[in-house]
Design a protein around this motif. Structure first.
Motif, PDB file in Angstrom:
ATOM      1  N   SER A   6       0.820  -1.218   0.000  1.00  0.00           N
ATOM      2  CA  SER A   6       0.000   0.000   0.000  1.00  0.00           C
ATOM      3  C   SER A   6       0.853   1.267   0.000  1.00  0.00           C
ATOM      4  CB  SER A   6      -0.927   0.007   1.215  1.00  0.00           C
ATOM      5  OG  SER A   6      -0.183   0.070   2.421  1.00  0.00           O
ATOM      6  N   ALA A  20      -1.088  11.861   1.869  1.00  0.00           N
ATOM      7  CA  ALA A  20      -2.262  11.099   2.286  1.00  0.00           C
ATOM      8  C   ALA A  20      -1.890   9.647   2.594  1.00  0.00           C
ATOM      9  CB  ALA A  20      -3.330  11.154   1.205  1.00  0.00           C
ATOM     10  N   THR A  21      -0.979   9.081   1.803  1.00  0.00           N
ATOM     11  CA  THR A  21      -0.532   7.706   2.035  1.00  0.00           C
ATOM     12  C   THR A  21       0.257   7.606   3.335  1.00  0.00           C
ATOM     13  OG1 THR A  21      -0.413   7.326  -0.358  1.00  0.00           O
ATOM     14  CG2 THR A  21       0.771   5.779   1.052  1.00  0.00           C
ATOM     15  N   ASP A  23       0.027   9.569   5.977  1.00  0.00           N
ATOM     16  CA  ASP A  23      -0.854   9.771   7.118  1.00  0.00           C
ATOM     17  C   ASP A  23      -1.735   8.554   7.368  1.00  0.00           C
ATOM     18  OD1 ASP A  23       0.255  12.241   7.327  1.00  0.00           O
ATOM     19  OD2 ASP A  23      -1.457  13.335   6.541  1.00  0.00           O
ATOM     20  N   HIS A  24      -2.161   7.906   6.288  1.00  0.00           N
ATOM     21  CA  HIS A  24      -3.066   6.760   6.436  1.00  0.00           C
ATOM     22  C   HIS A  24      -2.333   5.517   6.936  1.00  0.00           C
ATOM     23  CE1 HIS A  24      -6.416   4.062   5.678  1.00  0.00           C
ATOM     24  NE2 HIS A  24      -5.600   3.284   4.990  1.00  0.00           N
ATOM     25  N   ALA A  25      -1.146   5.282   6.391  1.00  0.00           N
ATOM     26  CA  ALA A  25      -0.431   4.048   6.715  1.00  0.00           C
ATOM     27  C   ALA A  25       0.360   4.153   8.015  1.00  0.00           C
ATOM     28  CB  ALA A  25       0.511   3.675   5.575  1.00  0.00           C
ATOM     29  N   ARG A 230      -2.924  14.291  14.658  1.00  0.00           N
ATOM     30  CA  ARG A 230      -2.254  13.007  14.518  1.00  0.00           C
ATOM     31  C   ARG A 230      -0.767  13.214  14.253  1.00  0.00           C
ATOM     32  NH1 ARG A 230      -5.673   8.729  11.013  1.00  0.00           N
ATOM     33  NH2 ARG A 230      -4.087   7.407  11.965  1.00  0.00           N
ATOM     34  N   GLU A 327       0.118  16.275   9.085  1.00  0.00           N
ATOM     35  CA  GLU A 327      -0.916  15.375   9.564  1.00  0.00           C
ATOM     36  C   GLU A 327      -2.188  16.157   9.928  1.00  0.00           C
ATOM     37  OE1 GLU A 327       3.114  13.724  10.959  1.00  0.00           O
ATOM     38  OE2 GLU A 327       2.127  15.672  10.829  1.00  0.00           O
ATOM     39  N   TYR A 328      -3.228  15.405  10.265  1.00  0.00           N
ATOM     40  CA  TYR A 328      -4.485  16.031  10.691  1.00  0.00           C
ATOM     41  C   TYR A 328      -4.213  16.951  11.876  1.00  0.00           C
ATOM     42  CZ  TYR A 328      -9.191  16.616  12.526  1.00  0.00           C
ATOM     43  OH  TYR A 328     -10.368  17.156  12.993  1.00  0.00           O
ATOM     44  N   SER A 347     -12.834   9.262  12.208  1.00  0.00           N
ATOM     45  CA  SER A 347     -11.690   8.947  11.345  1.00  0.00           C
ATOM     46  C   SER A 347     -10.366   9.057  12.085  1.00  0.00           C
ATOM     47  CB  SER A 347     -11.676   9.894  10.144  1.00  0.00           C
ATOM     48  OG  SER A 347     -11.462  11.241  10.557  1.00  0.00           O
TER      49      SER A 347
END
Length: 349
Positions: A6, A20-21, A23-25, A230, A327-328, A347
């Motif tokens: 991913s 985005a990747t 922050d998500h992973a 985050r 990050e967020y 989220s």
């Protein structure tokens, strides 16, 4: 690392998608490969922050910021060998490639080491009145307002606990008993909590003068008690150490579009015109890492705000660094921010 696929991106992937990747992973790296899966380079969390410091647009392809010669491991490497190399070279991640240079895995230092606990203290500022959120704050300190089913301050505390921190100080002033009654000594979370009470509001930096300075021997986090984020606390601490700073301030990029055409001139001669340009600034994100020696300059009982503390350090030729946050991040200062937090909390947890 599981699900490392991913994290694979192509050279034309934009920085926006890479962020985005990341922050998500939560792996702090994306790996750039060609159509055959051959490793071309890596883009780490640090690479992204350096790009943000240069104000590069998020439409920039990752090929322009990636590290093209990352250190790699072979598929036959033992975890002990990987750990030794990563610790020696201070690497947080290492791609694993076969003899053709094709990605076959990714190892992270987090996975090969036991969970670490950090002794750095965390100082959470929770003494404000929250007047802009009245009437919600009429009988409740703003940090104790619930987002979802937990107070804001509890969400902040748990984010630090999840990152391995266990020493907390909380500053109080308005309705302090509500905060003390809820958090107690911190044993519910397996941490220690001490309280700093401001008899009079001391500003965003004045409570530093009330801390037991002899107990603060390591860089300390200072964070406003009304933020949801985050941000990578471990990465922030590592950055602070690398910069050899007396203080590191988290910043966010803020964009402002001028609603008119801007004219540049030399005397009466027009040399250029830009229609509705967008200006970019870094703004204070309300999160800091402070070295112990900075605390000695804040006098007990003196009202002072953090920007003034940092400005004095700069005047004294001490290094103050900034750490861009991609990050967020949400400052719950207004009623619309509080409502946005309610919508976005699912989220974040």
């Amino acid at each position: 690392m599981k699900n490392w696929q991913s994290l694979l991106v192509t050279p034309d992937t934009t920085l926006e998608v890479a962020v985005a990747t990341l922050d998500h992973a939560g792996a702090r790296i994306v790996v750039v490969v060609d159509d055959q899966g051959r490793l071309l380079g890596t883009v780490t969390d640090g690479d992204v922050r350096r790009a943000l410091l240069k104000h590069l647009p998020l439409t920039e392809p990752v090929a322009n910021v990636m590290w093209k010669t990352p250190l790699v491991a072979g598929p036959d490497w033992s975890r002990e060998r990987m750990r030794a190399v990563m610790e020696n070279r201070r690497l947080l991640q290492m791609p694993i490639v076969d003899s053709q240079g094709v990605m076959v895995g990714l190892e992270t230092l987090h996975d090969v080491l036991d969970e670490r606990q950090f002794d750095n203290p965390v100082f959470l500022m929770a003494g404000g009145f929250g007047t802009r959120l009245y009437p919600l704050t009429e009988n409740c300190p703003k940090p104790m307002l619930k987002v979802g089913d937990k107070p804001i301050l509890e969400l902040i505390l748990e984010s630090f606990v999840d990152a391995g921190f266990h020493r907390f100080y909380i500053s109080t002033h308005y309705l302090p008993e509500m905060i003390r009654d809820h958090f107690g000594d911190g044993s519910r979370w397996g941490v220690s909590i001490s309280y700093i009470y401001e008899e009079e509001p001391l500003g965003t930096g004045g409570a530093l003068g009330l801390l037991p300075k002899d107990d603060i021997q390591l860089p300390m986090f200072l964070m406003n008690g009304d933020l949801l984020t985050r941000v990578d606390y471990r990465g922030l601490l590592e950055f602070h150490a690398q910069q050899n700073s007396i203080a590191t301030m988290c910043v966010r990029e803020y964009k402002h579009q001028v609603p008119y055409g801007v004219v540049q001139a030399q005397g009466a001669k027009v040399v250029s015109m830009v229609e509705k340009p967008t200006q970019k600034f870094f703004v204070n994100a309300g999160i800091y890492v402070l070295s112990p020696e900075l605390l000695s300059g804040v006098q007990p009982g003196k009202r002072i705000d953090m920007p003034t503390v940092l400005e004095e350090a700069i005047r004294n030729q001490q290094t103050v660094s900034m750490f861009p946050v991609h990050e967020y991040w949400l400052d719950i200062g207004r009623m619309e921010d509080f409502q946005r937090a309610q919508e976005q909390i699912r989220s974040l947890i």
